[in-house]
Design a protein around this motif. Structure first.
Motif, mmCIF file in Angstrom:
data_model
loop_
_atom_site.group_PDB
_atom_site.id
_atom_site.type_symbol
_atom_site.label_atom_id
_atom_site.label_comp_id
_atom_site.label_asym_id
_atom_site.label_seq_id
_atom_site.Cartn_x
_atom_site.Cartn_y
_atom_site.Cartn_z
ATOM 1 N N PHE A 90 26.799 -132.296 -42.280
ATOM 2 C CA PHE A 90 26.236 -131.003 -42.666
ATOM 3 C C PHE A 90 27.142 -130.373 -43.721
ATOM 4 C CE2 PHE A 90 23.893 -131.501 -38.737
ATOM 5 C CZ PHE A 90 22.672 -130.906 -39.024
ATOM 6 N N GLU A 118 26.079 -125.706 -37.701
ATOM 7 C CA GLU A 118 24.761 -126.331 -37.882
ATOM 8 C C GLU A 118 23.730 -125.815 -36.888
ATOM 9 O OE1 GLU A 118 26.042 -128.668 -34.340
ATOM 10 O OE2 GLU A 118 26.981 -127.568 -35.975
ATOM 11 N N THR A 158 16.410 -129.907 -41.461
ATOM 12 C CA THR A 158 17.117 -130.302 -40.242
ATOM 13 C C THR A 158 16.146 -130.522 -39.096
ATOM 14 O OG1 THR A 158 19.087 -129.062 -40.917
ATOM 15 C CG2 THR A 158 18.890 -129.629 -38.584
#
Length: 695
Positions: free
Chosen positions: A580, A604, A632
């Motif tokens: 990330f 995240e 995501t």
């Protein structure tokens, strides 16, 4: 009301018809929250409706909506739920409905009802001069007036309640919000207090007709003070509960086998195995500084399940001494029992027990690693994919019984249950500790600084994770290993000033490495150029290089090595690695000055759950942040759906990991040979050990 403890892919789902009316309050049908939720809080046209699958007359449709405290949905207009996006939702195969074009559905009309035909932009009334036959039998669309659940409030609106029958958990009374059905604080095990302390959990069996409220998050498990629990000591042992979020419920019984079902995402919270919870928690700091007393619910599932087309289950498990004392692996067994609960009951929430994605963050990543390495005879069929977010593979190793029992002996001495001269833990020591209060045990572990971990017990766990992978005694499922760009920026000591000079890099190394390792690090200045690296956001290059070294050493490279080990041995083609490079500061880890401008530990999570909106933080999100959140969740839920993180239409194809092809996530992503030289150096020169090796 109760005290607080919340693509444009369009979600809808379908089940086969069930007998229409039951003896209870609601009709027997599958109810689905259909929406145009694109995860963009700035989009004022996000809306939802209730789709009732069973065929019914106009009168029955009106009654059914009324029983749900709603009315028939008005005809689609040019905003909110339009004819076009309703059609997209109702015909979507990806989300399980796959209605045919030209399917008729009851909505509100001048005669009480009219018909919306899927795939058209008009209703029956505007297309013909005659009224529809009100005795015809069609599914129905109802309004959904429930608000989006927010976290930083004094109470939730639980007024739109629903009761769902389950095979082993009784009749659960939950409630509905804008995008999901919510069933909170469901006990899945008997209280482990008293005679059950340090023992395997015992499933809570509930008769099918017992009604249980699932309207409020359950208590935190006993734990010491920490930033995410209000800096308080928590003492509850009867805490083994879970929460279910779903856009679908099945009323009147289980759906038939041919019914389309949603994959399940099973999340385990972090907290170092010592603290944490699956529900709301207090905070007062963000990356912007002090914000005052507030409440966060970063694991709320409403946006995730609506956008991704999944069922989310989050769990609590025994923490600190209660979960690990006496080499019990009790916390591991708690998670296994919760996974079995999913197998037994998740179909009532539209879930598919054959597709369960196991995932967790930080200590939840530890637990996921433990479960991957658990003897397959205990995990077979319980999960089909896994994601490990920020797992500390080597600094939280698998331990031998001897090491675990010595740790337990330290605690027994500390609470006065063993003599200071004792060299081994006895049965009477264990019995004594079993009678110490839960709060005292949590504080004792905290004061001793104990890092609990899983035990290679020769039954549930046969080897450490690396050995289990090489020996093939692990879960061979598609797996994502996820880390953040500067995990350890968060964990740097507060005594280290962000603008510290290059000499600080060298002076800090003895806190983490031995003399041989330190010399090898200093002999490779091109890998960690602490003297020449640029500063950023007031953080010196030396501090950033130290943080990157520790991130590589504790998290990134151990996980990268395990991904490579999977790819080259027991799980070829099914191991994936992601970094990330974008995130949002987490309320779980209120970031210090050394995190400014960095993607730190837990950053995240707001992308994984899309809960910055429900926590009302970082609003309005930028287009970049919305895109990163969408990307995501599409990747995570695609793994749940298909075992592959590559969703249809993905701009970047994410290949299985081969050692130099990491997926680096920005708003979309790129494939890079990220920090390969650093990880090769750590693996070959510093060493990676995943257990103490004395099993």
């Amino acid at each position: 009301m109760l005290p607080l403890r919340s693509l444009a892919n369009l979600c809808t789902f379908l089940a086969l018809d069930l007998p229409l009316f039951s003896a209870g309050k609601y009709i027997n049908t599958t109810i689905v929250i259909v929406s145009n939720n694109d995860l963009n809080p700035s989009n004022t046209n996000r809306a939802s409706a209730l789709f009732l699958k069973s065929s019914m007359t106009c009168e029955e449709a009106q009654q059914s909506c009324g029983d749900l405290q709603e009315s028939l949905l008005p005809a689609p207009i040019s905003t909110g739920l339009t004819a076009e996006n309703l059609t997209t939702a109702l015909t979507s195969e990806r989300h399980g409905a796959a209605l045919d074009l030209n399917q008729n559905i009851w909505i509100a009309g001048s005669g009480g009802c009219t018909v919306f035909t899927v795939g058209t932009s008009h209703t029956y009334e505007t297309d013909t001069d005659t009224s529809p036959d009100l005795s015809s039998r069609y599914p129905a669309l109802c309004t959904n007036s429930a608000p989006l659940t927010r976290s930083n409030v004094t109470s939730y609106d639980t007024s739109r309640q629903i009761e769902v029958s389950t095979p082993s958990a009784g009749v659960l009374r939950g409630f509905r919000d804008k995008f999901s059905f919510r069933f909170l604080g469901i006990k899945f095990a008997k209280s482990p207090a008293g005679a059950g302390r340090f023992k395997p959990p015992i499933a809570l069996q509930v008769s099918r007709d017992t009604v249980r409220d699932a309207l409020e998050y359950g208590p935190r498990c006993a734990q010491p003070p920490n930033v995410d629990n209000g800096h308080m000591v928590w003492t509850e042992e009867d805490c083994l509960q879970l929460n279910v979020y779903s856009p679908i419920v099945v009323l009147g019984g289980q759906a038939e086998q041919s019914t389309s079902k949603l994959p399940v995402m099973f999340f385990i919270h972090g907290g170092g195995l010592n603290h944490g919870d699956s529900g709301p928690f207090p905070y007062n700091m963000t990356t912007s500084g002090y914000v005052g007393p507030s409440t966060s619910n970063i694991f709320d599932g409403t946006n995730l399940v609506s956008y991704g087309g999944v069922v989310l289950v989050t769990i609590n498990y025994r923490l600190t001494t209660l979960g690990w004392f006496n080499a019990s692996n009790a916390a591991l067994k708690d998670a296994l029992l919760a996974l079995q609960w999913v197998q037994d009951n998740v179909e009532a929430f539209g879930g598919d027990p054959t597709r369960v994605l196991l995932y967790g963050e930080s200590a939840g990543g530890f637990m996921t690693r433990y479960l991957l390495g658990t003897n397959p005879k205990y995990t077979e069929g319980l999960f089909s994919a896994a994601i490990l977010e920020s797992d500390y593979g080597t600094s939280n190793p698998f331990s031998s019984p001897n090491v675990a029992l010595n740790t337990s002996l330290q605690l027994a001495k500390h609470v006065g249950c063993a003599s200071n001269s004792s060299t081994s833990l006895t049965g009477s020591d264990v019995e004594c500790v079993a009678n110490v209060s839960a709060g005292s045990l949590a504080i004792a572990s905290f004061n001793l600084g104990i890092a609990w971990t899983v035990v290679v017990d020769g039954d549930y766990v046969l080897n450490d994770i690396a050995g289990s992978i090489m020996d093939g005694i692990c879960a061979r499922v598609p797996t994502i290993w996820a880390t953040n760009q500067c995990e350890y920026c968060y964990f740097l000591p507060a005594t280290l000033a962000p603008d510290s000079p290059p000499s600080s890099f060298i002076s800090e190394l003895p806190n983490y490495f031995n003399e041989t390792q330190i010399q090898r690090i200093l002999n490779q200045p091109e890998l960690y150029p602490y003297e020449t690296a640029s500063s950023s956001n007031g953080i010196s290059g030396a501090v950033l290089q130290l943080a990157q070294l520790l991130t590589d050493w504790f998290i990134r490279c151990p996980d990268t090595n395990l991904a490579s080990l999977e790819a080259n041995t027991t799980n070829p083609g099914n191991a994936y690695k992601i970094l990330f490079a974008v995130g949002l500061g987490s309320t779980i880890t209120p970031n210090p000055a050394t995190c400014l401008g960095q993607v730190c530990h837990a950053d995240e999570l707001y992308l994984v759950f899309a809960t910055a909106e429900t926590d009302n933080l970082y609003q309005p999100l930028t287009d970049f942040q919305v895109a990163a959140t969408q990307e995501t969740i599409k990747r995570w839920t695609s793994l749940a759906w298909t075992g592959d993180p590559n969703y249809e239409g993905a701009a970047v194809q994410w290949p299985p990991y081969t050692g130099d092809n990491e997926f680096v996530l920005g708003s979309t992503g790129s494939i890079q040979p990220y920090r390969v030289d650093q990880c090769d150096f750590i693996r070959t020169q510093l060493g990676l050990v995943y257990g103490d090796g004395t099993y």
